[in-house]
Design an enzyme around this catalytic site. Structure first.
Site, PDB file in Angstrom:
ATOM      1  N   GLN A  55      92.123 127.117 157.923  1.00 14.28           N
ATOM      2  CA  GLN A  55      90.884 127.882 157.917  1.00 14.28           C
ATOM      3  C   GLN A  55      90.768 128.752 159.159  1.00 14.28           C
ATOM      4  O   GLN A  55      91.302 128.440 160.219  1.00 14.28           O
ATOM      5  CB  GLN A  55      89.678 126.949 157.825  1.00 14.28           C
ATOM      6  CG  GLN A  55      89.434 126.104 159.059  1.00 14.28           C
ATOM      7  CD  GLN A  55      88.358 125.061 158.826  1.00 14.28           C
ATOM      8  OE1 GLN A  55      88.580 124.087 158.103  1.00 14.28           O
ATOM      9  NE2 GLN A  55      87.196 125.246 159.451  1.00 14.28           N
ATOM     10  N   THR A  81      85.048 127.973 157.748  1.00 13.33           N
ATOM     11  CA  THR A  81      85.228 128.271 156.316  1.00 13.33           C
ATOM     12  C   THR A  81      85.945 127.147 155.590  1.00 13.33           C
ATOM     13  O   THR A  81      86.707 127.394 154.652  1.00 13.33           O
ATOM     14  CB  THR A  81      86.023 129.579 156.136  1.00 13.33           C
ATOM     15  OG1 THR A  81      87.325 129.421 156.739  1.00 13.33           O
ATOM     16  CG2 THR A  81      85.309 130.760 156.758  1.00 13.33           C
ATOM     17  N   CYS A  82      85.711 125.889 155.985  1.00 16.62           N
ATOM     18  CA  CYS A  82      86.485 124.787 155.405  1.00 16.62           C
ATOM     19  C   CYS A  82      86.318 124.686 153.887  1.00 16.62           C
ATOM     20  O   CYS A  82      87.295 124.467 153.161  1.00 16.62           O
ATOM     21  CB  CYS A  82      86.125 123.470 156.077  1.00 16.62           C
ATOM     22  SG  CYS A  82      84.363 123.081 156.126  1.00 16.62           S
ATOM     23  N   GLY A  83      85.095 124.839 153.391  1.00 16.71           N
ATOM     24  CA  GLY A  83      84.882 124.750 151.952  1.00 16.71           C
ATOM     25  C   GLY A  83      85.532 125.893 151.195  1.00 16.71           C
ATOM     26  O   GLY A  83      86.155 125.690 150.153  1.00 16.71           O
ATOM     27  N   ALA A 107      89.312 125.406 151.211  1.00 19.39           N
ATOM     28  CA  ALA A 107      89.713 124.391 150.238  1.00 19.39           C
ATOM     29  C   ALA A 107      89.709 124.975 148.823  1.00 19.39           C
ATOM     30  O   ALA A 107      90.627 124.709 148.032  1.00 19.39           O
ATOM     31  CB  ALA A 107      88.785 123.190 150.321  1.00 19.39           C
TER      32      ALA A 107
END
Length: 255
Positions: free
Chosen positions: A71, A75-77, A80
């Protein structure tokens, strides 16, 4: 004027030396753990680091062959989700879409409902509400389901319980059942390229403790968007996950 001789050639590693190195980590010479996964370097590394199935073959194990993405920013979501899409669209492109929809400001996704709505633009997805460590979730994972799961990430990125102060998103790409019938999940997330191996129970407990927002240490001056009701509200993160099926990536089964 004399010319310095060329440097000697680098030593060539023997096959035995190469086998000591698994997916980028140097393993001890006397290693005897996780030999059952020797043909799957990422999985062997993950199980070795987590001390899972060190000497016994798992009863069941399978996972989607989904490459990792790192990331940029919070912006992890979105990262993913981009992994699920093989990087097309990118996390940056998903971010632009999420900003237009007023789901985020900087890339943060503190609403599982909002991320689910983004996911539904690309996959048939279910917004799951409830405890993760249950028969339904186990059944979905064992029948080729994938999960996007929010949880609290510890210093080593494993699930912990910090009331949501370290909220992070992971993509659950598979599962493993050891010889003692302990159910593990195989996970990817945007902070490392390693394949993580966690107990479903620890992930479930972490997911259920997401109750309050804390300003991330790395972003002291950023404004983040929280859903109505906060992290533990109906659109938030507590006891929420996104179930996806129908992926096109290959499924790796260990038999």
């Amino acid at each position: 004027m004399s010319v310095a001789p060329p440097p000697p050639p680098l030593p060539v590693k023997t096959t035995a030396e190469k086998e000591k190195n698994i997916a980028g980590i140097q393993l001890p010479k006397e290693l005897s753990e996780c030999k059952w996964a020797a043909g799957y370097p990422e999985l062997q590394k993950g199980c070795f680091l987590s001390r899972v199935c060190q000497y016994a073959h798992p009863k069941q194990c399978q996972y989607y062959d989904i490459p990792s993405l790192l990331q940029v920013g919070p912006t992890c979501g979105l990262t993913a989700l981009s992994m699920l899409l093989n990087g097309k669209p990118t996390a940056a492109e998903l971010l632009a879409d999420a900003i237009v929809l007023k789901y985020t400001i900087n890339g943060e996704m503190f609403s599982a409902q909002y991320l689910c709505e983004l996911t539904q633009k690309h996959f048939k997805s279910i917004f799951y509400k409830g405890i993760l460590n249950c028969a339904y979730i186990k059944e979905q994972l064992t029948t080729n389901g994938c999960l996007l799961v929010p949880y609290d990430a510890d210093g080593n990125h494993a699930p912990c319980q910090k009331s949501g102060h370290k909220a992070h998103w992971a993509l659950i790409v598979g599962y493993l059942i050891d010889d003692q019938d302990e159910f593990y999940v195989l996970a990817r997330h945007g902070k490392t390229r390693n394949l993580a191996v966690w107990t479903l129970s620890s992930l479930s407990q972490s997911n259920a403790n997401l109750v309050e927002f804390a300003q991330p240490n790395g972003y002291p001056d950023c404004t983040f968007l929280l859903p109505p009701g906060g992290l533990d509200g109906p659109l938030g993160l507590k006891e929420r996950a996104i179930l996806i099926k129908g992926l096109t990536q290959a499924v790796v089964k260990i038999v």
